[in-house]
Design a protein around this motif. Structure first.
Motif, short mmCIF file in Angstrom:
data_model
loop_
_atom_site.label_atom_id
_atom_site.label_comp_id
_atom_site.label_asym_id
_atom_site.label_seq_id
_atom_site.Cartn_x
_atom_site.Cartn_y
_atom_site.Cartn_z
N ILE A 1 22.73 28.08 0.21
CA ILE A 1 23.65 27.42 1.12
C ILE A 1 22.91 27.05 2.40
O ILE A 1 22.19 27.87 2.97
N TYR A 2 23.10 25.82 2.84
CA TYR A 2 22.52 25.35 4.10
C TYR A 2 23.63 25.06 5.10
O TYR A 2 24.63 24.43 4.76
N ILE A 3 23.43 25.53 6.34
CA ILE A 3 24.39 25.30 7.41
C ILE A 3 24.05 24.01 8.15
O ILE A 3 22.88 23.66 8.30
N HIS A 4 25.07 23.31 8.60
CA HIS A 4 24.89 22.03 9.29
C HIS A 4 23.82 22.10 10.38
O HIS A 4 23.78 23.05 11.17
N PRO A 5 22.92 21.10 10.45
CA PRO A 5 21.81 21.15 11.41
C PRO A 5 22.25 21.19 12.87
O PRO A 5 21.51 21.66 13.73
N TYR B 1 28.23 30.02 14.23
CA TYR B 1 28.83 29.46 13.01
C TYR B 1 28.08 29.96 11.78
O TYR B 1 28.69 30.30 10.76
N LYS B 2 26.76 30.03 11.88
CA LYS B 2 25.99 30.57 10.76
C LYS B 2 26.38 32.03 10.51
O LYS B 2 26.57 32.43 9.35
N THR C 1 30.08 15.29 6.01
CA THR C 1 30.59 16.35 6.87
C THR C 1 31.06 15.71 8.17
O THR C 1 30.31 14.98 8.81
N GLN C 2 32.31 15.98 8.53
CA GLN C 2 32.92 15.29 9.66
C GLN C 2 32.52 15.86 11.02
O GLN C 2 32.66 15.22 12.04
N ASN C 3 32.04 17.07 11.04
CA ASN C 3 31.64 17.68 12.31
C ASN C 3 30.49 18.63 12.06
O ASN C 3 29.95 18.70 10.95
N SER C 4 30.11 19.37 13.07
CA SER C 4 28.94 20.25 12.96
C SER C 4 29.24 21.54 12.21
O SER C 4 28.40 22.43 12.16
N GLU D 1 20.86 29.60 4.88
CA GLU D 1 19.93 29.18 5.92
C GLU D 1 20.56 28.06 6.76
O GLU D 1 21.38 27.29 6.25
N LYS D 2 20.14 27.98 7.99
CA LYS D 2 20.54 26.82 8.80
C LYS D 2 19.55 25.69 8.50
O LYS D 2 18.35 25.91 8.38
N SER D 3 20.07 24.49 8.37
CA SER D 3 19.22 23.32 8.13
C SER D 3 18.16 23.23 9.21
O SER D 3 18.41 23.49 10.39
N ASP D 4 16.94 22.86 8.82
CA ASP D 4 15.85 22.74 9.79
C ASP D 4 15.66 21.29 10.24
O ASP D 4 14.66 20.95 10.87
#
Length: 233
Positions: free
Chosen positions: A195-199, A205-206, A101-104, A223-226
């Protein structure tokens, strides 16, 4: 459609967890088209993709002395094999987030081997196989060539952190020409378990991902990554 190949190594447990890390645009393309993109094997950054180790190459070269077309076939075969790469891991990987992943604003699809197999059942035009990648020393170790998929299921040891499993398709028998790759039909609800969102992403964004997924008619758990959660001390 998924087909079993007894020559190809695959985790025996269907619930083995696999991941695909990608940016938002590729994720939305997957949901909108309900098709999975498989990249042409010779388009990967690793120039060794679909090639042989030195011991195997020397053997093939000897076999080709009186049949030059034999070696030429292996060189051009890479254009006819397409691949979708997944990462085997019980947990999400910080390294994979950084690499793929190139960005957040990236995200990760969590699935299983069994789900991948079932998700491919809807594809009727092309045959898919799933195999675990073997990591070897290309200067010393031998890659068998009694199965045409073997060159695409071996990589150099320097890539073993990828712990890769591949969906792979050979279109040699098809009268088509592809540029960058091939899209195949998949059952999206089978393919995606979570699906996990970038930490490092922001909360907006989530919310955006949740809204987009919902408007497209899906109800995946998101979920957002923990990995970036607050420390306890």
């Amino acid at each position: 459609m998924y087909l079993h190949n007894p020559n190809i190594k695959l985790p025996e447990v269907p619930d083995t967890v696999v991941w695909k890390y990608l940016d938002l645009s590729k994720f939305l393309d997957l949901l909108l088209s309900q098709k999975l993109f498989l990249s042409r094997s010779d388009k990967f950054e690793d120039q060794y993709e679909g090639t042989f180790s030195e011991p195997t190459y020397e053997e093939i070269k000897k076999l080709s002395e009186n049949n030059p077309e034999f070696l030429a076939y292996y060189k051009t075969h890479r254009e006819k094999v397409v691949v979708s790469s997944w990462h085997i891991n019980e947990y999400e990987s910080f390294a994979m987030w950084q690499i793929f992943t190139q960005n957040s604003e990236g995200l990760a699809i969590q699935s299983t081997i069994g789900r991948l197999q079932k998700a491919l059942e809807v594809e009727k035009d092309f045959k898919q196989y799933i195999g675990e990648v073997n990591y070897i020393d290309y200067k010393k170790e031998y890659i068998p060539f009694d199965d045409m998929f073997f060159p695409f299921l071996f990589k150099r040891k320097s890539f073993q952190y990828e712990r890769e499993v591949r969906i792979i398709t050979d279109i040699t028998s098809e009268n088509i020409k592809i540029n960058d790759g091939l899209k195949i039909d998949v059952d999206i609800r089978q393919l995606i378990e979570k699906i996990y969102i970038h930490p490092k992403s922001e909360n907006w964004y989530k919310r955006l991902v949740i809204e987009l997924v919902s408007k497209l008619g899906f109800d995946f758990e998101i979920e957002k990554s923990d990995l970036e959660s607050d420390i306890l001390i």
